[in-house]
Motif scaffolding. Structure first.
Motif, PDB file in Angstrom:
ATOM      1  N   VAL A 145       5.548   0.050  -2.782  1.00 40.11           N
ATOM      2  CA  VAL A 145       6.332   1.311  -3.375  1.00 40.11           C
ATOM      3  C   VAL A 145       7.793   0.713  -3.586  1.00 40.11           C
ATOM      4  O   VAL A 145       8.571   0.787  -2.491  1.00 40.11           O
ATOM      5  CB  VAL A 145       6.396   2.548  -2.643  1.00 40.11           C
ATOM      6  N   ALA A 146       8.031   0.151  -4.647  1.00 38.36           N
ATOM      7  CA  ALA A 146       9.274  -0.236  -4.913  1.00 38.36           C
ATOM      8  C   ALA A 146      10.517   0.414  -5.399  1.00 38.36           C
ATOM      9  O   ALA A 146      11.554   0.036  -5.882  1.00 38.36           O
ATOM     10  CB  ALA A 146       9.163  -1.374  -6.010  1.00 38.36           C
ATOM     11  N   PRO A 198      -5.803   3.810  -6.878  1.00 37.01           N
ATOM     12  CA  PRO A 198      -7.131   3.533  -6.572  1.00 37.01           C
ATOM     13  C   PRO A 198      -7.766   4.477  -5.505  1.00 37.01           C
ATOM     14  O   PRO A 198      -8.942   4.378  -5.303  1.00 37.01           O
ATOM     15  CB  PRO A 198      -7.485   2.359  -6.413  1.00 37.01           C
ATOM     16  N   GLY A 199      -6.840   4.814  -4.511  1.00 42.04           N
ATOM     17  CA  GLY A 199      -7.094   5.578  -3.254  1.00 42.04           C
ATOM     18  C   GLY A 199      -6.795   6.909  -3.062  1.00 42.04           C
ATOM     19  O   GLY A 199      -7.608   7.376  -2.179  1.00 42.04           O
ATOM     20  N   ILE A 200      -5.946   7.386  -3.805  1.00 44.49           N
ATOM     21  CA  ILE A 200      -5.555   9.035  -3.460  1.00 44.49           C
ATOM     22  C   ILE A 200      -6.086   9.714  -4.528  1.00 44.49           C
ATOM     23  O   ILE A 200      -7.125  10.538  -4.695  1.00 44.49           O
ATOM     24  CB  ILE A 200      -4.032   8.908  -3.511  1.00 44.49           C
ATOM     25  N   GLY A 201      -5.571   9.729  -5.939  1.00 47.33           N
ATOM     26  CA  GLY A 201      -6.137  10.515  -6.854  1.00 47.33           C
ATOM     27  C   GLY A 201      -6.302  12.153  -6.589  1.00 47.33           C
ATOM     28  O   GLY A 201      -5.391  12.655  -6.048  1.00 47.33           O
ATOM     29  N   VAL A 202      -7.714  12.599  -6.462  1.00 49.60           N
ATOM     30  CA  VAL A 202      -7.710  13.844  -6.273  1.00 49.60           C
ATOM     31  C   VAL A 202      -7.421  14.418  -4.960  1.00 49.60           C
ATOM     32  O   VAL A 202      -7.795  15.327  -4.630  1.00 49.60           O
ATOM     33  CB  VAL A 202      -9.192  14.216  -6.585  1.00 49.60           C
ATOM     34  N   ARG A 203      -7.373  13.405  -3.860  1.00 49.51           N
ATOM     35  CA  ARG A 203      -6.908  13.767  -2.474  1.00 49.51           C
ATOM     36  C   ARG A 203      -5.612  14.396  -2.314  1.00 49.51           C
ATOM     37  O   ARG A 203      -5.134  14.878  -1.321  1.00 49.51           O
ATOM     38  CB  ARG A 203      -7.112  12.558  -1.658  1.00 49.51           C
ATOM     39  N   ASP A 216       1.977   6.511  -5.624  1.00 53.90           N
ATOM     40  CA  ASP A 216       2.427   5.563  -6.547  1.00 53.90           C
ATOM     41  C   ASP A 216       2.269   4.226  -6.250  1.00 53.90           C
ATOM     42  O   ASP A 216       3.066   3.267  -6.201  1.00 53.90           O
ATOM     43  CB  ASP A 216       3.936   5.824  -6.781  1.00 53.90           C
ATOM     44  N   VAL A 217       1.110   3.745  -6.010  1.00 57.11           N
ATOM     45  CA  VAL A 217       0.750   2.598  -5.799  1.00 57.11           C
ATOM     46  C   VAL A 217      -0.468   2.202  -6.671  1.00 57.11           C
ATOM     47  O   VAL A 217      -1.202   3.225  -7.191  1.00 57.11           O
ATOM     48  CB  VAL A 217       0.231   2.325  -4.387  1.00 57.11           C
ATOM     49  N   THR A 218      -0.858   0.917  -6.936  1.00 57.30           N
ATOM     50  CA  THR A 218      -1.978   0.499  -7.788  1.00 57.30           C
ATOM     51  C   THR A 218      -2.698  -0.442  -7.028  1.00 57.30           C
ATOM     52  O   THR A 218      -3.746  -0.865  -7.529  1.00 57.30           O
ATOM     53  CB  THR A 218      -1.354  -0.393  -8.851  1.00 57.30           C
ATOM     54  N   VAL A 219      -2.557  -0.405  -5.670  1.00 60.60           N
ATOM     55  CA  VAL A 219      -3.554  -1.276  -4.719  1.00 60.60           C
ATOM     56  C   VAL A 219      -4.099  -0.489  -3.630  1.00 60.60           C
ATOM     57  O   VAL A 219      -3.330   0.201  -3.056  1.00 60.60           O
ATOM     58  CB  VAL A 219      -2.585  -2.502  -4.113  1.00 60.60           C
ATOM     59  N   ASN A 255       1.235  10.459  -8.563  1.00 62.17           N
ATOM     60  CA  ASN A 255       2.021  10.439 -10.232  1.00 62.17           C
ATOM     61  C   ASN A 255       1.775   9.315 -10.757  1.00 62.17           C
ATOM     62  O   ASN A 255       2.207   8.775 -11.733  1.00 62.17           O
ATOM     63  CB  ASN A 255       3.521  10.735  -9.892  1.00 62.17           C
ATOM     64  N   ASN A 256       0.835   8.249 -10.004  1.00 67.64           N
ATOM     65  CA  ASN A 256       0.305   7.090 -10.749  1.00 67.64           C
ATOM     66  C   ASN A 256      -1.236   7.144 -11.006  1.00 67.64           C
ATOM     67  O   ASN A 256      -2.000   7.130 -10.094  1.00 67.64           O
ATOM     68  CB  ASN A 256       0.472   6.115 -10.077  1.00 67.64           C
ATOM     69  N   PRO A 257      -1.603   7.284 -12.434  1.00 70.17           N
ATOM     70  CA  PRO A 257      -2.923   7.655 -12.661  1.00 70.17           C
ATOM     71  C   PRO A 257      -3.708   6.235 -12.308  1.00 70.17           C
ATOM     72  O   PRO A 257      -4.989   6.393 -12.230  1.00 70.17           O
ATOM     73  CB  PRO A 257      -3.045   7.477 -14.278  1.00 70.17           C
ATOM     74  N   ASP A 258      -3.135   5.201 -12.094  1.00 75.62           N
ATOM     75  CA  ASP A 258      -3.892   4.131 -11.558  1.00 75.62           C
ATOM     76  C   ASP A 258      -3.933   3.772 -10.130  1.00 75.62           C
ATOM     77  O   ASP A 258      -4.496   2.691  -9.605  1.00 75.62           O
ATOM     78  CB  ASP A 258      -3.177   2.577 -12.210  1.00 75.62           C
TER      79      ASP A 258
END
Length: 581
Positions: free
Chosen positions: A233-234, A179-184, A221-224, A174-177
């Motif tokens: 994930v906070a 970098p590692g999951i996305g379409v996975r 929901d991570v950006t790193v 659910n986080n567009p940013d």
């Protein structure tokens, strides 16, 4: 050769599917007597060998590899792209490993694992069927198609001797940013991810392949990227329980054989600052074992990732993961580092830092899983299966049908597509050099899979490949090619992260030439070129997906996919146009 396994040929004791296992009770009832007998007779070194999974460097076992496997009683192996040359070689290699197992004092077969998620992450590509990935399945939303994809994958894996898939991904993206999951990921909706994840798990395991739910407790929901550093994930505990944890809870109740950890910090569960879930007893034992009731095998993600090695030595990380509750430490690279990790585990077990009870709990779970999937019976794990279905026309048709159902039309404001025969005689295809972007050894890739697919309809199509972050000269050359064409099809690959790709697309849109944009990985790329009048979300770059995109552009199929994520301010979740509007 024995026939391929089918659902009906897999039998299992219902007791094996219980979420909680009373080892003493099972032994009394005779359900776990075999495993308990093995456990009691194993040396410490043999037990620790079951608690690691290692990778090796090449496409065959060298004498050094076999010596290492024997010295440390290694019980599990992961295969990466570097280990696969072709189908016959892969099958021969897996069989050789099981032959080694069959000649040991305890004839316990290897877990032979591979990341065969489909889509952008697939290690079996050379001759095998590579299906669209999770987000493509999410764009269809069908449990039936998720099951069918998983069945085809498991069927081909079993034929090649692989008995454990490090899939499916149950992270909710659910986080567009991210970098590692996305379409996975299957998408951003907890219900969708849960439904399709459970369907995939059940289908995979019905054909005799262990499924692995990853990455617990969830890193959507991570950006790193944890390959590089430690994400956090906070969210509150309430939010985590209702969202991130939910697909894993359902997977456990569905009997998933294994769970893989996430190298992510969860402050709502773990009070120690910056302690990754992989090393957290609160997460692995308190949350996963005691609260969610998981009694299957818990494997770490690769301990050589940046989130771990920037903070711990490999030996310290392996020991801390096992103390926290992991059953298997995953060590993908580096013989010297693998040996150091195993020696550290042995030393910790000998002095009681890892208690004998803790070792026996893990080895007991591993043996129980191996018994459930036939790895305590050499007659089963040495059986060889026909390779004729691997990469068969039937299986490739399944992949193509999934791709056809998933490609999603996000914009078509001028009605450029479908392209009528002869409507644009001079086609230019401008797309990223996928081989330079995936960082995976992959024999299926060409310079431009998009151009190769479009040439089936426009044989004279000219193409231009650009780098991950195209420079000014590349953008200029792409624009020059576009201005000499009647129609441009441009592909992007993570343009939402690599701004230069967005600049290239916008430069193409500034020409007077009609442009069709195809997002070849994450649909979030459209944020870089919201003014694009025609845009297709493909969710991947595999041959079947590019074929479906070409068919859509030229009107051979109707668009049916629905976007399983939202793109803020541009496309809500569920977006999916037809040619009628």
């Amino acid at each position: 050769m024995a026939p391929l396994l089918t659902k009906s040929s897999i039998t299992s004791d219902p007791g094996c599917r219980k979420s909680r296992v009373d080892w003493a009770g099972c032994a009394r009832e005779g359900k776990a007597g075999r495993e308990m007998g093995l456990l009691d007779s194993m040396s410490l070194e043999e037990k620790i060998g079951q608690m690691v999974m290692v990778g090796f460097e090449g496409p065959e076992l060298t004498p050094s590899d076999e010596e290492f496997i024997g010295r440390y009683e290694i019980g599990n192996v992961i295969f990466l792209g570097r280990n696969i040359v072709d189908l016959a070689q892969a099958e021969s290699l897996t069989h050789r490993l099981q032959e080694i197992a069959s000649h040991r004092r305890h004839r316990v077969g290897f877990l032979l694992s591979i990341d065969q998620e489909g889509g952008v992450v697939a290690r079996l590509t050379k001759g095998a069927t590579v299906l669209p990935g999770n987000m493509a399945l999410g764009a269809i939303g069908s449990e039936e198609w998720a099951s069918r994809a998983s069945e085809v994958t498991a069927d081909e894996m079993m034929a090649l001797g692989f008995n454990m898939n490090l899939a499916p991904v149950l992270d909710i993206n659910n986080n567009p940013d991210n970098p590692g999951i996305g379409v996975r990921s299957f998408g951003e909706d907890v219900s969708l991810v849960t439904r399709l994840g459970v369907a995939s798990i059940e289908a995979c395991q019905s054909l005799g392949v262990v499924a692995t739910a990853k990455h617990f407790p969830g890193k959507g929901d991570v950006t790193v990227d944890s390959h590089l550093d430690l994400p956090t994930v906070a969210h509150s505990r309430e939010r985590l329980e209702n969202f991130e944890f939910a697909p894993f809870d359902a997977a456990i109740r569905a009997g998933v054989g294994a769970v893989m950890t996430a190298h992510v910090f969860f402050p709502a569960v773990e009070p120690e600052p910056d302690l990754p879930a992989t090393l957290s007893r609160n997460v692995l034992t308190g949350l996963l074992r005691e609260e969610l009731g998981f009694e299957g095998v818990l494997i770490t993600d690769d301990l050589f990732m940046g989130a771990i090695v920037k903070r711990y030595s490999i030996g310290e990380a392996a020991v801390r993961a096992l103390v926290a509750g992991a059953d298997i430490a995953l060590l993908c690279h580096g013989r010297a580092e693998q040996a150091a990790a195993i020696e550290a585990i042995l030393d910790a077990a000998r002095v009681g830092k890892i208690s004998r009870e803790r070792v026996d709990e893990s080895v007991g779970r591993i043996l129980r899983l191996k018994d459930r999937f036939g790895l305590l019976d050499p007659g089963r794990y040495l059986a060889r299966h026909s390779l004729e279905r691997v990469g068969s026309a039937e299986n490739r048709h399944v992949a193509l049908e999934i791709a056809r159902g998933s490609v999603t039309l996000l914009a078509n404001r001028r009605g450029i597509i479908p392209v009528a025969p002869g409507g644009y005689p001079d086609l230019a295809v401008i797309s990223p050099d996928i081989r330079g972007l995936t960082q995976v050894e992959d024999g299926q890739l060409t310079d431009s899979p998009l151009a190769a697919a479009l040439r089936q309809f426009a044989p004279g199509a000219r193409d231009f490949a650009f780098s991950q972050s195209p420079e000014v000269g590349e953008i200029r050359d792409a624009v020059d090619l576009a201005r000499s064409a009647d129609l441009v099809v441009v592909g992007t690959y993570n343009a939402h992260i690599y701004n230069e790709q967005g600049a290239l697309v916008r430069a193409l849109l500034d020409t007077d030439v009609p442009v069709v944009v195809v997002t070849m990985r994450n649909p979030y790329d459209i944020v870089q070129f919201a003014a694009a009048e025609t845009c297709i979300a493909a969710y991947g770059f595999r041959e079947c997906t590019m074929r479906a995109v070409a068919e859509l552009i030229f009107g051979a199929i109707e668009p049916r996919g629905r976007l399983p994520v939202s793109i803020p301010g541009i496309c809500p979740c569920g977006t999916g146009l037809t040619f009628q509007g």
